[in-house]
Design an enzyme around this catalytic site. Sequence first.
Site, short mmCIF file in Angstrom:
data_model
loop_
_atom_site.label_atom_id
_atom_site.label_comp_id
_atom_site.label_asym_id
_atom_site.label_seq_id
_atom_site.Cartn_x
_atom_site.Cartn_y
_atom_site.Cartn_z
N GLY A 1 66.96 14.51 28.28
CA GLY A 1 68.11 15.30 28.69
C GLY A 1 68.94 15.73 27.49
CG ASN A 2 71.04 13.09 25.03
OD1 ASN A 2 72.04 13.58 25.53
ND2 ASN A 2 70.80 11.79 25.03
CE LYS B 1 70.14 8.13 31.95
NZ LYS B 1 69.74 8.35 30.57
CE LYS C 1 63.16 11.85 28.90
NZ LYS C 1 63.74 10.74 28.15
CE LYS D 1 63.73 8.47 23.44
NZ LYS D 1 64.05 8.96 24.80
#
Lengths: 301, 301
Positions: free
Chosen positions: B11-12, B123, B206, B264
């Site tokens: 998103g970033n 978050k 995500k 990640k």
Amino acid sequence: MKKKIVIALGGNALLQRAEVLSAENQQRSIQLFAQMAAELARDYQLVIVHGNGPQVGLLALQNAAYTQAPAWPLDILVAESQGMIGFAIAQELMPFTGGAPVTTLMTRVEVDPADAAFALPGKYIGPVYPPEQQAELEKRYGWQMKADGQYIRRVVASPTPLKIIDSEAICTLMEAGHTVICCGGGGIPVVKHTEGYQGVEAVIDKDLTAAVLAQSIDADHLLILTDADAVYENWGTPQARALRHVTVEELSPFAAPDGAMGPKAAAVMQFVKQTGNTAFIGALKDAPQILAGEKGTCVTR
Amino acid sequence: MKKKIVIALGGNALLQRAEVLSAENQQRSIQLFAQMAAELARDYQLVIVHGNGPQVGLLALQNAAYTQAPAWPLDILVAESQGMIGFAIAQELMPFTGGAPVTTLMTRVEVDPADAAFALPGKYIGPVYPPEQQAELEKRYGWQMKADGQYIRRVVASPTPLKIIDSEAICTLMEAGHTVICCGGGGIPVVKHTEGYQGVEAVIDKDLTAAVLAQSIDADHLLILTDADAVYENWGTPQARALRHVTVEELSPFAAPDGAMGPKAAAVMQFVKQTGNTAFIGALKDAPQILAGEKGTCVTR
């Protein structure tokens, strides 16, 4: 094979423009819809198109609390409203489908960039405001406001839907047995571009889009659910009478764009004329009886 | 048959938290992504998962301009963000797919109501604010705020994704040749309920969702695109060195939840361990070179 039915559900039937636009109020209406839909799902494969008038206007307000950026365009807000409402409908429907998946699809709908509606914004969106706030709202947000009963409300362009861009995805999921929620808010309005499509600032009428969709997926029926329990002749007079069964020709006087039933009558006429199949208009609470021919207005060729 | 790849896009990477959260800025990043994705689409069938941190926080602000209703819950805001971002990605990708349809699916993801994350919101979402506004924001919106670099930012619960509710729809569309955009913002968080599922107030990571998805659709690869061009050892020291090719075991020190690469690395390890397939982490701009083994970090069993 079950018969295929496209159900168009009004944004106002989900969230009354004059009530508080809260998640709780929307949920309550959707629960009522889910009960009706569950009854229909026994005999029909459902494709659900919902409106978004109150909701998309609410989404437009996010800008007021974050003034660093210009307002996000209406095409993106319509896409947001497809998530906001489609997800909520899917959640309420799932317990009733006996394990058959309920799937919500982002759906784009092509419109003509030369559509006359772009010059004449006429579709109400968002909450209502007291008339004395008109000048302030126009100045603050750049909105166009119009009287809506005793209130004022924002109006936006509502061009005619031409083509469902994502119809292949809809058909693929239907063939796999899914209940599909799509074309929310009339679909995300896009225009053809040299390469692909581009979003435009508009909100398409969901009943007209439902008619285009019903044709493109070969639906057996189109059912438009609204506040009124039928189309009435002599509405507002002592001779008012609900029309139970009419032909396309008999319905045509009701399709004037400025009439309360205008887009609904036009949508139904278009579907019935093109396909020869039967369409219905009536109240959300009567949905099963409408299809049984006991309530609402039934339209045939 | 093309190989299947799940691409997780931050998103970033789409909208920097410290830049103006405007449609135009989002569009610019998505155009860059579309060019990269177009190159990959020649050799792979793409499934795209995007983040929504900045966007979902922006959507939460709509409440500030419409105080009559309580704030809409985060599950519905995540659904909105799937439309907001998914539609924009689909639009930019379409010109590059040679006619193959690009379809955006609302996707729900199951989480555990007893997940410890509900008690420890961690978050970041939405825009950044100056630290001196902390008390005011907490009071006005009831938000929990946390330092993010020189700024403060809202934090919400981020439970572990367990299951993609809509995976059957994703597989059906993939089999029909669609490029599918799904699980946006990590998916709409829902918990099991006596009848069906119920939305919960959270935003799922995500990357972790992309790993669950990649396993459930039998993807050949998982590619996580971010700001950093690789995973680095000795990051922040003169001995910093990009890891080009590592095993799951060598990556494990980087999977600590509070590390920059934490979720990640954890996502990639989970996918590689379970499937034995290869996964990659690297910068958006290097996507084709990452898969060619020339840039980024490649992770094998």
